[in-house]
Motif scaffolding. Sequence first.
Motif, PDB file in Angstrom:
ATOM      1  N   ASP A 132       0.830  -1.209   0.000  1.00  0.00           N
ATOM      2  CA  ASP A 132       0.000   0.000   0.000  1.00  0.00           C
ATOM      3  C   ASP A 132       0.867   1.262   0.000  1.00  0.00           C
ATOM      4  O   ASP A 132       1.802   1.400   0.802  1.00  0.00           O
ATOM      5  CB  ASP A 132      -0.897  -0.015   1.248  1.00  0.00           C
ATOM      6  CG  ASP A 132      -2.007   1.011   1.178  1.00  0.00           C
ATOM      7  OD1 ASP A 132      -1.691   2.215   1.190  1.00  0.00           O
ATOM      8  OD2 ASP A 132      -3.187   0.613   1.128  1.00  0.00           O
ATOM      9  N   ARG A 182       0.362   4.113   1.042  1.00  0.00           N
ATOM     10  CA  ARG A 182       0.196   5.010   2.189  1.00  0.00           C
ATOM     11  C   ARG A 182       0.968   4.562   3.430  1.00  0.00           C
ATOM     12  O   ARG A 182       0.946   5.256   4.452  1.00  0.00           O
ATOM     13  CB  ARG A 182      -1.299   5.113   2.537  1.00  0.00           C
ATOM     14  CG  ARG A 182      -2.167   5.610   1.399  1.00  0.00           C
ATOM     15  CD  ARG A 182      -3.644   5.346   1.680  1.00  0.00           C
ATOM     16  NE  ARG A 182      -3.931   3.916   1.714  1.00  0.00           N
ATOM     17  CZ  ARG A 182      -5.133   3.389   1.978  1.00  0.00           C
ATOM     18  NH1 ARG A 182      -6.152   4.207   2.263  1.00  0.00           N
ATOM     19  NH2 ARG A 182      -5.301   2.081   1.982  1.00  0.00           N
ATOM     20  N   ALA A 240      -3.962   0.180   8.669  1.00  0.00           N
ATOM     21  CA  ALA A 240      -5.407   0.412   8.587  1.00  0.00           C
ATOM     22  C   ALA A 240      -5.849   0.534   7.131  1.00  0.00           C
ATOM     23  O   ALA A 240      -5.072   0.900   6.256  1.00  0.00           O
ATOM     24  CB  ALA A 240      -5.771   1.680   9.349  1.00  0.00           C
ATOM     25  N   HIS A 241      -7.111   0.233   6.893  1.00  0.00           N
ATOM     26  CA  HIS A 241      -7.736   0.378   5.573  1.00  0.00           C
ATOM     27  C   HIS A 241      -7.001  -0.436   4.504  1.00  0.00           C
ATOM     28  O   HIS A 241      -6.798   0.035   3.380  1.00  0.00           O
ATOM     29  CB  HIS A 241      -7.799   1.850   5.165  1.00  0.00           C
ATOM     30  CG  HIS A 241      -8.340   2.761   6.223  1.00  0.00           C
ATOM     31  ND1 HIS A 241      -9.664   2.709   6.626  1.00  0.00           N
ATOM     32  CD2 HIS A 241      -7.744   3.715   6.985  1.00  0.00           C
ATOM     33  CE1 HIS A 241      -9.860   3.601   7.581  1.00  0.00           C
ATOM     34  NE2 HIS A 241      -8.716   4.219   7.815  1.00  0.00           N
ATOM     35  N   CYS A 242      -6.606  -1.654   4.855  1.00  0.00           N
ATOM     36  CA  CYS A 242      -5.847  -2.511   3.940  1.00  0.00           C
ATOM     37  C   CYS A 242      -6.776  -3.186   2.933  1.00  0.00           C
ATOM     38  O   CYS A 242      -7.670  -3.951   3.315  1.00  0.00           O
ATOM     39  CB  CYS A 242      -5.076  -3.562   4.728  1.00  0.00           C
ATOM     40  SG  CYS A 242      -4.057  -4.635   3.695  1.00  0.00           S
ATOM     41  N   GLY A 243      -6.552  -2.906   1.659  1.00  0.00           N
ATOM     42  CA  GLY A 243      -7.385  -3.504   0.623  1.00  0.00           C
ATOM     43  C   GLY A 243      -7.211  -5.005   0.523  1.00  0.00           C
ATOM     44  O   GLY A 243      -8.171  -5.733   0.233  1.00  0.00           O
ATOM     45  N   ASN A 266      -9.225  -6.543   3.266  1.00  0.00           N
ATOM     46  CA  ASN A 266     -10.635  -6.420   2.893  1.00  0.00           C
ATOM     47  C   ASN A 266     -11.030  -7.518   1.895  1.00  0.00           C
ATOM     48  O   ASN A 266     -12.140  -8.056   1.954  1.00  0.00           O
ATOM     49  CB  ASN A 266     -10.898  -5.041   2.284  1.00  0.00           C
ATOM     50  CG  ASN A 266     -12.365  -4.813   1.987  1.00  0.00           C
ATOM     51  OD1 ASN A 266     -13.184  -4.717   2.894  1.00  0.00           O
ATOM     52  ND2 ASN A 266     -12.695  -4.721   0.704  1.00  0.00           N
ATOM     53  N   GLU A 273     -17.981  -2.805  12.113  1.00  0.00           N
ATOM     54  CA  GLU A 273     -17.114  -1.655  12.376  1.00  0.00           C
ATOM     55  C   GLU A 273     -15.823  -2.055  13.101  1.00  0.00           C
ATOM     56  O   GLU A 273     -14.852  -1.294  13.122  1.00  0.00           O
ATOM     57  CB  GLU A 273     -17.851  -0.589  13.187  1.00  0.00           C
ATOM     58  CG  GLU A 273     -18.371  -1.029  14.538  1.00  0.00           C
ATOM     59  CD  GLU A 273     -19.778  -1.588  14.478  1.00  0.00           C
ATOM     60  OE1 GLU A 273     -20.430  -1.637  15.538  1.00  0.00           O
ATOM     61  OE2 GLU A 273     -20.238  -1.959  13.371  1.00  0.00           O
ATOM     62  N   GLY A 281     -12.686  -4.896  10.432  1.00  0.00           N
ATOM     63  CA  GLY A 281     -11.552  -4.502   9.607  1.00  0.00           C
ATOM     64  C   GLY A 281     -10.252  -4.443  10.385  1.00  0.00           C
ATOM     65  O   GLY A 281      -9.251  -5.049   9.991  1.00  0.00           O
ATOM     66  N   ARG A 282     -10.254  -3.731  11.488  1.00  0.00           N
ATOM     67  CA  ARG A 282      -9.055  -3.601  12.322  1.00  0.00           C
ATOM     68  C   ARG A 282      -8.640  -4.956  12.891  1.00  0.00           C
ATOM     69  O   ARG A 282      -7.455  -5.314  12.900  1.00  0.00           O
ATOM     70  CB  ARG A 282      -9.337  -2.598  13.438  1.00  0.00           C
ATOM     71  CG  ARG A 282      -8.313  -2.533  14.538  1.00  0.00           C
ATOM     72  CD  ARG A 282      -7.135  -1.628  14.180  1.00  0.00           C
ATOM     73  NE  ARG A 282      -6.334  -1.375  15.362  1.00  0.00           N
ATOM     74  CZ  ARG A 282      -6.568  -0.399  16.235  1.00  0.00           C
ATOM     75  NH1 ARG A 282      -7.582   0.432  16.046  1.00  0.00           N
ATOM     76  NH2 ARG A 282      -5.793  -0.240  17.272  1.00  0.00           N
ATOM     77  N   GLU A 330      -6.969  -7.009  10.192  1.00  0.00           N
ATOM     78  CA  GLU A 330      -5.602  -6.539   9.910  1.00  0.00           C
ATOM     79  C   GLU A 330      -4.626  -7.025  10.968  1.00  0.00           C
ATOM     80  O   GLU A 330      -3.506  -7.432  10.656  1.00  0.00           O
ATOM     81  CB  GLU A 330      -5.599  -5.014   9.823  1.00  0.00           C
ATOM     82  CG  GLU A 330      -6.334  -4.474   8.607  1.00  0.00           C
ATOM     83  CD  GLU A 330      -6.857  -3.059   8.790  1.00  0.00           C
ATOM     84  OE1 GLU A 330      -7.520  -2.563   7.867  1.00  0.00           O
ATOM     85  OE2 GLU A 330      -6.613  -2.456   9.857  1.00  0.00           O
TER      86      GLU A 330
END
Length: 207
Positions: A46, A48, A106-109, A112, A147, A150-151, A154
Motif C-alpha cells: 500500500d 500510504r 489500517a484500511h488494507c485492501g 478487505n 465496524e 476490519g481492524r 488486519e
Amino acid sequence: MTDALDQLLAGYRRFREGHWAEARAEYEALAADGQKPHTLVVACSDSRADPALIFDAAPGQLFVVRNVANLVPPYQPDGQLHGVSAALEFGVKVLGVSRIVVMGHAHCGGVNAMLHGAPDSCRDFVAPWVAQAGPVVRMVCESFPAEEAGRLAEETVVRLSIENLRTFPWIAEREAAGALTLSGLHFGIADGVLRALQGPGRFRPLD
C-alpha cells in the motif's frame, strides 16, 4: 501517464539536489561496504504505509519486503517461485538481520479482500494470494460487528504472518537462541499511530 512520469522525475531531481547531496558520503560508503540492515520489515505494498518514512530510516538500515497484505506464507521449499521466502532467506542467512517486523496497516485492501473477496479483475494472482489467510481471518472476525472487523482482521494477518515466520527452521532456531526477534506492528494511516503486538493478541500504541 506523462503527469505521473513528470512527478517521478521532479521527485528524483529533489532527491539529487537535496537528500543525496547531503548524504553522498553515506551512499558511497554503502556502495563500497555493502548493506548491513539491522531489521527486515515485511510490509504491505500500500502506497500510504511506507516503512522507510514511518521509521524515518536512513539508507542501509531496513531490508524491506512488501506484498499485498503483508503476508508471510508458511515454509515450503518445493522448488517453486517464492518471492517472500527468498527475501527472508537472504535477509536472515546472508545479511544477518537481528529483527523481523511484520507491519500491517489500517484500511488494507488486501485484508478487505480476505473478508469480502478479491475484485473480479484480480483473479489471476490477488485472489489466490489472499485466499491463504482468508479462512483464518473470517473465522476470527465472524462474531464481531462490521465496524470492528476490519481492524481485527488486519491485526490477525500480522499475528498469522508471525506464526508462519516460525515455520522457517532457520528463523525459529535463531529466535530460540536469542539472535533474532520477531515483532508485530499496525500503522494507523489516519492518525499516524503505530501499535505494537504485546502479549496474546493485543496491539497497544507506542509512545
